[in-house]
Design a protein around this motif. Structure first.
Motif, mmCIF file in Angstrom:
data_model
loop_
_atom_site.group_PDB
_atom_site.id
_atom_site.type_symbol
_atom_site.label_atom_id
_atom_site.label_comp_id
_atom_site.label_asym_id
_atom_site.label_seq_id
_atom_site.Cartn_x
_atom_site.Cartn_y
_atom_site.Cartn_z
ATOM 1 N N UNK A 60 -10.156 -12.665 -1.955
ATOM 2 C CA UNK A 60 -9.251 -12.032 -1.964
ATOM 3 C C UNK A 60 -10.314 -9.999 -2.291
ATOM 4 N N UNK A 61 -9.033 -8.758 -1.381
ATOM 5 C CA UNK A 61 -9.950 -8.297 -1.937
ATOM 6 C C UNK A 61 -8.500 -7.634 -2.312
ATOM 7 N N UNK A 62 -8.785 -7.036 -4.034
ATOM 8 C CA UNK A 62 -7.794 -6.232 -4.667
ATOM 9 C C UNK A 62 -7.739 -4.810 -4.743
ATOM 10 N N UNK A 63 -7.214 -4.248 -3.813
ATOM 11 C CA UNK A 63 -7.306 -2.773 -4.285
ATOM 12 C C UNK A 63 -6.132 -2.028 -4.569
ATOM 13 N N UNK A 64 -7.010 -1.054 -5.429
ATOM 14 C CA UNK A 64 -5.622 -0.786 -6.496
ATOM 15 C C UNK A 64 -5.082 0.876 -5.835
ATOM 16 N N UNK A 65 -4.033 1.456 -5.942
ATOM 17 C CA UNK A 65 -3.810 1.949 -5.537
ATOM 18 C C UNK A 65 -2.382 2.887 -5.936
#
Length: 406
Positions: free
Chosen positions: A257-262
């Motif tokens: 899982x790649x988690x990207x902060x927005x």
């Protein structure tokens, strides 16, 4: 019967769930729309016509379209499902035991389609039989809601999202959307299309207080090849991401899982409002939000049921590695800085792929659609002058149930 399985964002789309709004939009007014997470009221008739064109466009591409109201109506034909929904959506704690008993008894007498409309569209005190009288009734005005409308059911992507061989029935961040989840829980538990089928429920199926572990499907991109990209937005928290990742790994449905902060603001409330996958090596992005300096983490199983979390130097490199491709081409929102901001607000980046390189998007986003065309992406245009005022495009308004791998 097709098995429900979603292996990517861009593989051939075969089956999808939509919701054609009606009663919930009739109950949407200037005085309550903000509370119900809408910026404005919509023309009910025009929104329905636009939604019909969206459905027809999908069917013309050989996609099976299932409508939420139909699914809910058919679910209510099962007595156990009806009782569970009435008890859950019209609880003693919500209305008080005496009034709740009266309302549940009255709703049981309704035709299932009318009950389904109320469960999604809402119910006011003025609409119940005149003989109901107690303290709860007497302390409310006729236009107060017994059950608030759920206009955000329009965005079927968020409440549940299919990831490989299973579904996440999502704990929603906002109070205005939490009852949506119960309608989906009932459908996945009792509807004949799902009951007894061999699929996994990753997260959120139980009626629990998930506290800060919230997750919405607009932030979840099944980019394929065992990888899932999740945005941590104003609606999806790191806690929610961890719970979903842990369940995906437990059931051997993903390897990463790649988690990207927005940024945590409404213009990019979900990842798919600023970034979508449109072809194997092409993504649509709004560069004012999706920047190389956005923090990004890779989550993988640690071998003992937990997670290994590694910060990634650049999210695009992490995606390229996960998909085993050399280079990702970014198609940025079209026009000058003002036009790009307007088109992102009008969901130019929120397109739905029906197969690699072919997407459905709003026709009004002319500058971005021209850039898609130049990048080799075919846009199937749909009107969105009314639907788009709900702040969601073709991807937001669709929950894929069956889609091929890449």
């Amino acid at each position: 019967m097709l098995n429900n399985y979603v292996g990517s964002e861009i593989g051939q789309l075969r089956r999808v769930m939509l919701h054609r709004p009606n009663l919930s939009l009739k109950h949407l007014t200037p005085s309550n729309c903000q509370e119900l997470l809408f910026d404005d009221v919509l023309s009910v008739e025009r929104a329905g016509q636009e939604h019909d064109i969206f459905s027809a466009t999908l069917r013309n591409e050989n996609v099976e379209v299932l409508l939420l109201t139909d699914l809910l109506t058919q679910t209510l034909e099962i007595s156990e499902a009806k009782e569970w929904l009435l008890t859950t959506q019209v609880s003693d704690f919500r209305l008080g035991p005496s009034f709740a008993l009266d309302i549940r008894g009255w709703l049981r007498t309704m035709a299932n389609r009318e009950l389904a409309r109320i469960l999604t569209g809402g119910l006011t005190y003025s609409e119940v039989p005149a003989g109901f009288s107690n303290m709860v009734v007497d302390t409310h005005s006729p236009t107060d809601f017994i059950m608030k409308p759920l206009p955000n059911h329009l965005f079927t992507r968020d409440t549940s999202c299919w990831i490989y061989n299973g579904v996440s029935i999502n704990p929603m961040a906002k109070e205005a959307r939490r009852r949506e989840t119960n309608n989906l829980r009932a459908i996945y538990r009792w509807h004949p299309l799902f009951a007894g089928q061999d699929f996994i429920k990753y997260f959120g199926d139980e009626t629990l207080n998930y506290d800060h572990a919230t997750l919405e499907g607009g932030d979840v991109l099944v980019i394929g090849r065992g990888c899932v990209l999740i945005g941590m937005s104003e609606r999806t928290t790191p806690q929610g991401v961890e719970f979903l990742a842990q369940s995906l790994f437990k059931h051997h449905q993903a390897k990463q899982v790649i988690a990207l902060e927005l940024p945590k603001h409404r213009s990019c409330m979900h990842l798919d409002t600023v970034m979508t996958h449109v072809d194997i090596n092409k993504f649509s992005v709004y560069p004012e939000v999706v920047k190389k300096e956005n923090a990004c983490w890779s989550l993988t199983p640690n071998g003992t049921g937990g997670l290994t979390t590694t910060e990634e130097p650049h999210f695009l490199k992490a995606i390229e590695k996960a998909l085993d491709i050399d280079h990702i081409e970014l198609i940025t929102t079209g026009g000058d800085v003002f036009e790009a901001e307007r088109e992102q607000w009008n969901d130019a980046n929120n397109v739905l792929a029906v197969r690699p390189g072919v997407v459905i998007g709003y026709e009004r986003n002319t500058f971005t659609n021209e850039k898609y065309d130049k990048a080799g992406i075919t846009v199937l245009p749909i009107p969105g002058d009314e639907l788009g005022r709900g702040r969601g495009g073709a991807r937001c308004m669709s929950c894929p149930l069956q889609r091929d791998d890449i």
